[in-house]
Design an enzyme around this catalytic site. Sequence first.
Site, PDB file in Angstrom:
ATOM      1  N   LYS A  11       0.849  -1.200   0.000  1.00  0.00           N
ATOM      2  CA  LYS A  11       0.000   0.000   0.000  1.00  0.00           C
ATOM      3  C   LYS A  11       0.885   1.251   0.000  1.00  0.00           C
ATOM      4  CE  LYS A  11      -4.035  -2.064   0.382  1.00  0.00           C
ATOM      5  NZ  LYS A  11      -4.062  -3.047  -0.716  1.00  0.00           N
TER       6      LYS A  11
HETATM    7  C1  LIG Z   1      -9.845  -1.537  -1.035  1.00  0.00           C
HETATM    8  C2  LIG Z   1      -9.274  -2.413   0.038  1.00  0.00           C
HETATM    9  N1  LIG Z   1      -9.964  -2.591   1.171  1.00  0.00           N
HETATM   10  C3  LIG Z   1      -9.491  -3.356   2.175  1.00  0.00           C
HETATM   11  C4  LIG Z   1      -8.272  -3.984   2.070  1.00  0.00           C
HETATM   12  C5  LIG Z   1      -7.846  -4.901   3.165  1.00  0.00           C
HETATM   13  O1  LIG Z   1      -6.638  -4.596   3.756  1.00  0.00           O
HETATM   14  P1  LIG Z   1      -5.759  -5.746   4.458  1.00  0.00           P
HETATM   15  O2  LIG Z   1      -5.126  -6.557   3.379  1.00  0.00           O
HETATM   16  O3  LIG Z   1      -4.791  -4.972   5.274  1.00  0.00           O
HETATM   17  O4  LIG Z   1      -6.684  -6.556   5.307  1.00  0.00           O
HETATM   18  C6  LIG Z   1      -7.493  -3.810   0.909  1.00  0.00           C
HETATM   19  C7  LIG Z   1      -6.137  -4.361   0.767  1.00  0.00           C
HETATM   20  O5  LIG Z   1      -5.691  -5.337   0.515  1.00  0.00           O
HETATM   21  C8  LIG Z   1      -8.022  -3.023  -0.142  1.00  0.00           C
HETATM   22  O6  LIG Z   1      -7.343  -2.855  -1.279  1.00  0.00           O
END
Ligand SMILES: Cc1ncc(COP(=O)(O)O)c(C=O)c1O
Length: 385
Positions: free
Chosen positions: A193
């Site tokens: 990210k």
């Molecule tokens: C739009 C979106 N929402 C939520 C997430 C969830 O994040 P994480 O992978 O830290 O749980 C991600 C990332 O992978 C994402 O791209």
Amino acid sequence: MTIAFIDLAAQQRRIKPEIDAAIARVLAHGAYVMGPEVRAFEEQLAAFAGSKHALGCANGTEALVLPLMAWEVGPGDAVFCPSFTFAATGEVIPWLGASPVFVDILEDTYNLDPAKLEAAIQATKAQGALTPRAIIAVDLFGQPADYPAISAIAKKHGLKLIADSAQGFGCTLGGQHPGAWADVVTTSFFPAKPLGCYGDGGAVLTDDDWLAERMDSLRVHGKATASDIQGRTFDHDPKYLNMRVGLNSRLDTIQAAILIEKLKIFADEIEKRGVVAERYAAGLAGSGAKTPAVIQGGVSVWAQYTIEHPDRDGLAAHLKTQGVPSAAYYPMPMHTQACYSIYPQPGGLPVSEAKADLVLALPMHAYLDEETQDRIIAAVRSFNG
Ligand SMILES: Cc1ncc(COP(=O)(O)O)c(C=O)c1O
């Protein structure tokens, strides 16, 4: 030389001594869970985004479930969200027994279409089986959703608004962060990210004191909050009072320590990403690939640089032969996946389905040098699809 899709090593080279020292400090004090760096980082993150409160949590997925749990969203409730997104956005809704209602996106920005959102809410109300409770807008690929329009719809229908800024943390619209409109902003510190750590991590940001306190409780097994224990006496340590069913969703101290160092250079990195995006737009003009559009007044953090091409798969295969990595986000919108196809999708999602076949993300990070970027641009231009 092989081209990186996202070059985390280049960033690490820039701040390696600071990162090493930050990790060493945590190893020295040993407070691995909820250590001092967590609170320090939360304060710095809140200041960066102009929010009153920021709370670290385990990942960007649980960041989404925390406010829904706080608002007691559950069976019989509808939460409106895009389908053209990473699965986490919609996944947390059935966790609570509630129903996602999938809404189509705008052609140019890939973010929630306010007109279709309004229509989906009206259709859900008319149908009467579900109670509309909340909207999750996504800052897809790094750019802000149309918050002025979406928050007006949320207010009109008495719905809560979550900004899923996992990809867009740091983006602005008219100079303001999504928290200026949303009840809560959620983000992910997944390493790839724009603001990533060295493992899993996430955060929730809000101006709402009640919500912040409730999410703080929920992220630690529903622990008693100051408001819960105010004016009451207990014959045991209130630490072991569980006032509500929660979960274990904390940001590790080591990750917070790393993020403190990364946050220091984040604004500069956002600018650098913007320069890379501008060079792509100029270099790909007239190439047959459609370059991305950003909402008027918006600043994207360019989590992805997503182009469109009628022969997307042909272009991806050609780029591979040229040593250029690329990725199709997202080839299957959520409502087309078997496990999510059972949920409402009023009016259909033709734009999401069309985009799934057209989009291709090119290498994007703050440290993409001009020579490498020119190779990527030349590779796209040399495709005769
Ligand atoms: C739009 C979106 N929402 C939520 C997430 C969830 O994040 P994480 O992978 O830290 O749980 C991600 C990332 O992978 C994402 O791209």
